[in-house]
Design an enzyme around this catalytic site. Structure first.
Site, PDB file in Angstrom:
ATOM      1  NE  ARG A 128       0.078   1.281   3.628  1.00  0.00           N
ATOM      2  CZ  ARG A 128       1.092   2.078   3.739  1.00  0.00           C
ATOM      3  NH1 ARG A 128       2.181   1.845   3.719  1.00  0.00           N
ATOM      4  NH2 ARG A 128       0.658   3.276   4.038  1.00  0.00           N
ATOM      5  N   GLY A 129       0.398   2.353  -0.242  1.00  0.00           N
ATOM      6  CA  GLY A 129       1.146   3.749  -0.587  1.00  0.00           C
ATOM      7  C   GLY A 129       0.983   3.916  -2.051  1.00  0.00           C
ATOM      8  CB  ALA A 130       0.263   6.596  -4.125  1.00  0.00           C
ATOM      9  CE  LYS A 187      -5.058   5.343   3.731  1.00  0.00           C
ATOM     10  NZ  LYS A 187      -5.841   4.150   3.162  1.00  0.00           N
ATOM     11  CG  ASP A 197      -3.015   7.668  -1.432  1.00  0.00           C
ATOM     12  OD1 ASP A 197      -2.907   6.539  -2.067  1.00  0.00           O
ATOM     13  OD2 ASP A 197      -3.055   8.141  -0.356  1.00  0.00           O
ATOM     14  CD  GLN A 203      -3.631   2.356   6.877  1.00  0.00           C
ATOM     15  OE1 GLN A 203      -4.436   2.773   7.734  1.00  0.00           O
ATOM     16  NE2 GLN A 203      -4.050   2.060   5.598  1.00  0.00           N
TER      17      GLN A 203
END
Length: 370
Positions: free
Chosen positions: A61-63, A267, A256, A215
């Site tokens: 995860r994470g753009a 987020k 993102d 997260q």
């Protein structure tokens, strides 16, 4: 030390302790972030379906990390099955792009990487640079490697520009995880913090837990501590009080997606932080590479991903999940929010700070970009 000298030194000497992803010849190896911080396990992905599942289920995860993973996923389309010719290879890549594009609708880097990989494949074929699916496959792996290398360079530069905003003794407020776990390198929001630490500048971080996937609690707190940065975890609901009492000097978050007018999608909880920081006079910065910029859409046109209601109804532990409310209670679970540009002090990019007015300066930058 000027930015270019600092970039060279960091790239030569700094390495994060956690390896997030690695290409190993015919497969992609990913750190399964769903299990952190309780267990460290790596996934070996050999198919497009496996990559799609890893992105959709938030093993990665994470753009930026999603974009890099998707790039290697495109290459895997030509590893998992034999295709007879280059036309067949391009069709396989079209199918892979379609499948991967449906995994996470808000992360701009995903679509940027998929389009770049497919565009590169078409260019190699149309220019006659490759003669077989095998040669095309090698070209795509090289392009994915290039995307990964460019991401590292961008993050180091984001850190080199961002560290100039940090003073000794500062406390930085962040949100979610925009660290090395989200990008595969130094992170975006954490890059200035890691470079400050490398330069001997005393800096500490306040990390909200970031419900419902935690997260901040699971990933940011773990990652920062592993890299020797002092971190204090707070409940999401404590952000206002922390800002009001002057317990942080600045906020740095990731993104993102960034629109041409400076609207930021990040987020859930980012909007809360930005509005409160604005109210209490705390500078609020967004750290993002230009691959995260979306110049086509306007505010309100971006689909904000909604996820499984059970993510809110439950808490996740090392042993599974436990309900904290009624199992059938109605839930709204958006995982991103939309922050208007008026609440953002500046955007830290690999080419420097984009300051207010963001709409004018983003467009001016884009007009000058090669």
């Amino acid at each position: 030390m000027n930015v270019e000298d600092l970039v060279k030194e960091i790239k030569a000497n700094y390495r994060p302790k956690l390896k997030v992803l690695e290409w190993r010849g015919d497969r992609l190896v990913l750190l399964d972030q769903r299990l952190l911080p309780f267990e460290t396990r790596y996934l070996e992905l050999r198919t497009v379906d496996a990559v799609a599942d890893a992105i959709r289920d938030m093993a990665v995860r994470g753009a930026p990390a999603i974009g890099i993973t998707a790039a290697y996923g495109m290459a895997l389309a030509l590893f998992e099955r034999e295709v007879a010719d280059l036309d067949g290879a391009l069709k396989a890549l079209e199918l892979a792009r379609d499948k991967l594009s449906r995994t996470r609708p808000t992360a701009q880097n995903l679509f940027w990487a998929l389009n770049r990989m497919y565009g590169r494949a078409r260019a190699l074929v149309e220019e006659g640079a490759v003669k077989s699916p095998r040669e095309l496959r090698e070209g795509l792996v090289a392009e994915a490697d290039k995307i990964f290398d460019e991401e590292l360079d961008a993050e180091v530069r984001i850190g080199a520009y961002g560290v100039q905003l940090i003073q000794p003794g500062d406390w930085v407020l962040t949100q979610c995880n925009a660290g090395s776990l989200a990008t595969g390198a130094l992170g975006t929001a954490t890059a200035p913090i890691y470079i400050a630490k490398y330069l001997g500048i005393d800096v500490s971080v306040i990390a909200p837990e970031t419900r419902p996937w935690q997260q901040g609690a699971r990933l940011t707190a773990y990652e920062l501590r592993e890299n020797g940065v002092r971190v204090k975890l707070i409940a999401d609901t404590a952000v206002g009080l922390v800002l009001r009492r002057g317990l942080v000097n600045l906020a740095i978050v990731g993104a993102d997606r960034v629109l041409a007018d400076g609207t930021v999608y990040n987020k859930i909880g980012t909007l809360n932080e930005a509005v409160l920081a604005h109210e209490f006079g705390v500078p609020f910065y967004v750290a993002a590479p230009t691959s995260t910029f979306d110049l086509e859409h306007k505010p309100g046109e971006v689909r904000i991903e909604e996820r499984d209601p059970d993510e809110v109804r439950t808490v996740r532990t090392a042993h599974g999940k436990t309900y904290i409310t009624m199992a059938d209670v109605d839930v709204y679970n958006p995982v991103f929010d939309e922050t208007p540009p008026r609440y953002i002090t500046a955007i830290i990019t690999e080419v420097g700070l984009l300051t207010q007015p963001l709409d004018r300066n983003i467009r001016r930058f884009v007009a000058q970009r090669p």
